[in-house]
Structures are given as C-alpha cells and as structure tokens.
Write a protein that holds these residues in place. Structure first.
Motif, mmCIF file in Angstrom:
data_model
loop_
_atom_site.group_PDB
_atom_site.id
_atom_site.type_symbol
_atom_site.label_atom_id
_atom_site.label_comp_id
_atom_site.label_asym_id
_atom_site.label_seq_id
_atom_site.Cartn_x
_atom_site.Cartn_y
_atom_site.Cartn_z
ATOM 1 N N ARG A 21 -11.659 36.181 -28.906
ATOM 2 C CA ARG A 21 -11.654 36.970 -28.344
ATOM 3 C C ARG A 21 -12.289 36.936 -26.918
ATOM 4 N N ILE A 22 -13.585 36.400 -27.025
ATOM 5 C CA ILE A 22 -14.286 36.735 -25.673
ATOM 6 C C ILE A 22 -14.078 35.325 -24.914
ATOM 7 N N MET A 23 -13.672 34.011 -25.550
ATOM 8 C CA MET A 23 -13.208 32.992 -24.341
ATOM 9 C C MET A 23 -11.796 32.845 -24.522
ATOM 10 N N GLY A 24 -11.377 33.663 -24.829
ATOM 11 C CA GLY A 24 -9.785 34.056 -24.628
ATOM 12 C C GLY A 24 -9.309 35.016 -23.421
ATOM 13 N N ALA A 25 -10.512 36.409 -23.245
ATOM 14 C CA ALA A 25 -10.556 36.891 -22.249
ATOM 15 C C ALA A 25 -11.220 36.205 -20.942
ATOM 16 N N ILE A 26 -12.120 35.205 -21.032
ATOM 17 C CA ILE A 26 -12.790 34.633 -19.839
ATOM 18 C C ILE A 26 -11.678 33.243 -19.726
ATOM 19 N N SER A 27 -10.559 32.833 -20.429
ATOM 20 C CA SER A 27 -9.907 31.541 -19.438
ATOM 21 C C SER A 27 -9.071 32.131 -18.863
ATOM 22 N N HIS A 28 -8.611 33.516 -19.622
ATOM 23 C CA HIS A 28 -7.431 33.740 -19.502
ATOM 24 C C HIS A 28 -6.663 34.085 -17.852
ATOM 25 N N ARG A 29 -7.729 33.582 -16.703
ATOM 26 C CA ARG A 29 -7.232 33.812 -15.454
ATOM 27 C C ARG A 29 -6.940 32.433 -15.541
ATOM 28 N N ARG A 30 -7.616 31.621 -15.722
ATOM 29 C CA ARG A 30 -7.246 29.715 -15.682
ATOM 30 C C ARG A 30 -5.783 29.836 -15.896
ATOM 31 N N PHE A 31 -4.893 30.056 -16.855
ATOM 32 C CA PHE A 31 -3.498 30.076 -16.954
ATOM 33 C C PHE A 31 -2.678 31.503 -16.482
ATOM 34 N N ARG A 32 -3.216 32.208 -16.015
ATOM 35 C CA ARG A 32 -2.745 34.023 -15.580
ATOM 36 C C ARG A 32 -3.114 34.057 -14.353
ATOM 37 N N GLY A 33 -3.378 33.074 -13.416
ATOM 38 C CA GLY A 33 -4.851 34.529 -12.279
ATOM 39 C C GLY A 33 -3.978 33.361 -11.211
ATOM 40 N N PHE A 34 -5.302 32.273 -12.018
ATOM 41 C CA PHE A 34 -5.439 31.497 -10.612
ATOM 42 C C PHE A 34 -4.849 30.350 -10.529
ATOM 43 N N ASN A 35 -4.056 30.126 -11.449
ATOM 44 C CA ASN A 35 -2.778 29.132 -11.882
ATOM 45 C C ASN A 35 -2.265 29.579 -12.575
ATOM 46 N N GLU A 36 -0.519 29.402 -12.576
ATOM 47 C CA GLU A 36 0.547 30.048 -13.747
ATOM 48 C C GLU A 36 1.399 29.205 -14.345
ATOM 49 N N LEU A 37 0.513 29.609 -15.871
ATOM 50 C CA LEU A 37 1.451 28.456 -16.648
ATOM 51 C C LEU A 37 3.116 28.861 -17.631
ATOM 52 N N GLN A 38 4.008 27.764 -17.218
ATOM 53 C CA GLN A 38 5.153 28.182 -17.738
ATOM 54 C C GLN A 38 5.473 27.200 -19.229
ATOM 55 N N ILE A 39 5.579 29.054 -19.740
ATOM 56 C CA ILE A 39 5.923 27.865 -21.172
ATOM 57 C C ILE A 39 7.092 28.478 -21.654
ATOM 58 N N PHE A 192 -2.263 20.607 -15.794
ATOM 59 C CA PHE A 192 -3.384 20.897 -16.267
ATOM 60 C C PHE A 192 -4.453 19.380 -16.015
ATOM 61 N N ARG A 193 -4.061 18.574 -15.163
ATOM 62 C CA ARG A 193 -4.506 17.807 -14.586
ATOM 63 C C ARG A 193 -4.947 17.770 -13.265
ATOM 64 N N ARG A 194 -3.964 18.710 -12.444
ATOM 65 C CA ARG A 194 -4.127 18.811 -11.154
ATOM 66 C C ARG A 194 -4.907 20.284 -11.012
ATOM 67 N N SER A 195 -4.774 21.111 -12.084
ATOM 68 C CA SER A 195 -5.935 22.076 -12.077
ATOM 69 C C SER A 195 -6.961 22.196 -11.887
ATOM 70 N N PHE A 196 -7.467 21.262 -13.241
ATOM 71 C CA PHE A 196 -8.997 20.925 -13.519
ATOM 72 C C PHE A 196 -9.274 20.049 -13.755
ATOM 73 N N ASP A 197 -11.458 20.029 -13.388
ATOM 74 C CA ASP A 197 -11.237 18.637 -13.774
ATOM 75 C C ASP A 197 -11.164 18.171 -14.815
ATOM 76 N N LYS A 198 -11.975 16.647 -15.102
ATOM 77 C CA LYS A 198 -11.801 16.098 -16.239
ATOM 78 C C LYS A 198 -11.618 17.274 -17.953
ATOM 79 N N LYS A 199 -12.939 17.674 -17.937
ATOM 80 C CA LYS A 199 -13.310 18.280 -18.864
ATOM 81 C C LYS A 199 -12.409 19.656 -19.326
ATOM 82 N N GLY A 200 -11.934 20.138 -17.819
ATOM 83 C CA GLY A 200 -10.903 21.004 -18.465
ATOM 84 C C GLY A 200 -12.298 21.979 -18.395
ATOM 85 N N LEU A 201 -13.132 21.861 -17.526
ATOM 86 C CA LEU A 201 -13.482 23.335 -17.360
ATOM 87 C C LEU A 201 -13.855 24.133 -16.034
#
Length: 265
Positions: A21-39, A192-201
């Motif tokens: 729950r906590i890590m999901g809330a923290i990371s959510h904007r990385r896929f719908r905010g800063f960037n957009e995840l098309q599924i 993902f490679r363009r959005s994040f550093d190699k670790k994805g953090l």
C-alpha cells in the motif's frame, strides 16, 4: 487474515500488505503523473488461476518494471480495464505475487531489502556476480523457492536475466516451465528505460510514454517440446528474438533510440 499470518517464505502478510500500500502510493505518479503508462490486455489477468502462473517479460530497469506490474495486476483484479486511475485497488492487494531477482541486487541497500519483502525470490545468478562473468552451478534451494512461489501464487521472471535488450533467454526458464508446467503469460514493456535510471528508482525524464502489453498465455506442450523450442517461443513472445532486430537496421535503431530520448507522449 490473522495479524501474524505468514506466507511460505515467512513474511508476515499484514506487513506485506501495508508495504505494498505505502510503496504503491509513493510510486503511483511515476506511472500516472510524471509519465503515462499505456496498458493493453489487462483483462487476461482476470481469467488466470490463482496459483502456478509464470509471467515472462523483457527487462528495462531493476525495479520499476516489477512495481508497474504490481500496479497493473492489482488494478485489473479490481476490475479496472487497462488503467491504474486512482489507487483504491491497493487497499486489498494480491499478496501472492512474487518476482525472481538477483540476490546481490536485492541486498544492495535498504530500499532493495524493503522491496524484497514485497515478494522477491532472490536467486544467485550462475553467469554473473559483482559485475564479473562467472560459471557456477544452479542452487537447488533457488529452484525450490521458485516452485514454492508458484504453488502459492503468481511469479514474475525476466528470462534474459539482464536489462540489456536482445540478450539470449536463459535456459533455466525453459527448465522451470517444463518441470512445473505453469500457465505462461508473456508481457512486453517499453519506455521504462527512457523514464528511469537503470535501477528504476529515480525518474530520469518526464512525459515519456510507457507501455505494457499483456498477451494471452502461451500454448506449450510441456512433455514433448524441448528446452530450445520453449526458449524460441519465449523470444518471440516477449519480442526479443533476433529477427526483431533484423526488421530494422541497427543504425536506424540507434537513431530511433536517440529520438526516443526526446519523444514525449
């Protein structure tokens, strides 16, 4: 659920639920905010059995790929169609999702150790250690842990064992498929490679279109197909077969990669 009920790996499910729950809330904007995840294809997930499912995917970052899958899986199971709008789906996450990861990666710092509690199956890589090439035997305890995870739920694996594209598929994945006969679901990711550093953090660039395509389960003859045939089937399914490189000349791909760094969704 009992307060101290544990999964087969000894992780307390109450703590794991709050961690997701906590890590999901923290990371959510990385896929719908800063960037957009098309599924695409998330409805496939709702038709899968609760256990013995193996997800195979290409790999672009150490952690962001898996985190995105946790979001998509739980959103789909909450009847979301190809979207992760708002994070209500994290309130009751699926707790039997696991992912195979290199043991040295999951021990490299506090955050990886926390993420490991969310569902990592740490294994010792047989071909690489501490940045150097090695050649060592597969640990039977690692295979046993993968079987334990499949018996309990869903397992995510990156059969190339590296974030470098178009590297060979490790035959160990085919061995696991033949031995344990899971439902095998391919996933293809990009951006993902363009959005994040190699670790994805760390977010490296904003406004990048990320994509995740979940395909129908593979048809596999577990008893009669060879490891080599299964490997080839995986290569095509996750779009990492060498023929995908031959469609476009390498120099054109390199030029496209430069353009992708500037491309916005």
């Amino acid at each position: 659920m009992g307060l101290f009920k544990k999964n087969p790996f000894g992780h307390i499910l109450f703590l794991k639920k709050w961690l997701i729950r906590i890590m999901g809330a923290i990371s959510h904007r990385r896929f719908r905010g800063f960037n957009e995840l098309q599924i695409e294809g998330s409805d496939v997930l709702r038709n899968l059995p609760d256990t013995n499912v193996l997800f195979i995917s290409n790999h672009q970052t150490y952690f962001a790929d898996v985190v995105a899958m946790f979001h998509v899986f739980n959103a789909s199971l909450s009847n979301r169609d190809d979207n992760i709008k708002n994070i209500g789906y994290l309130w009751n996450p699926k707790l039997n999702i696991y992912y195979i990861a290199a043991k040295e990666t999951m021990r490299a710092g506090l955050l990886p150790k926390i993420l490991a509690y969310a569902g990592a199956i740490p294994i010792e890589r047989t071909w690489r250690s501490a940045g150097k090439q090695v050649n060592r035997q597969v640990k039977m305890s690692d295979i046993t842990n993968i079987k334990r995870a499949l018996d309990d739920g869903w397992v995510i694996t990156f059969p190339q064992g590296t974030t470098t594209p178009f590297k060979p598929i490790r035959k160990g994945t085919a061995h696991i498929i033949k031995q344990y006969k899971p439902v095998v679901v391919p996933i293809v990711i990009d951006g993902f490679r363009r959005s994040f550093d190699k670790k994805g953090l760390r977010v490296k660039k904003k406004n990048i279109l990320q994509t995740m395509e979940i395909k129908a389960p593979l048809s596999i003859d577990y008893d009669n197909e060879t490891n080599e045939q299964i490997v080839e089937k995986i290569e095509y399914a996750i779009e990492q077969h060498p023929s995908f490189l031959k469609v476009i000349p390498q120099e054109v791909l390199e030029e496209q990669e430069k353009l992708n760094k500037k491309r916005e969704w």
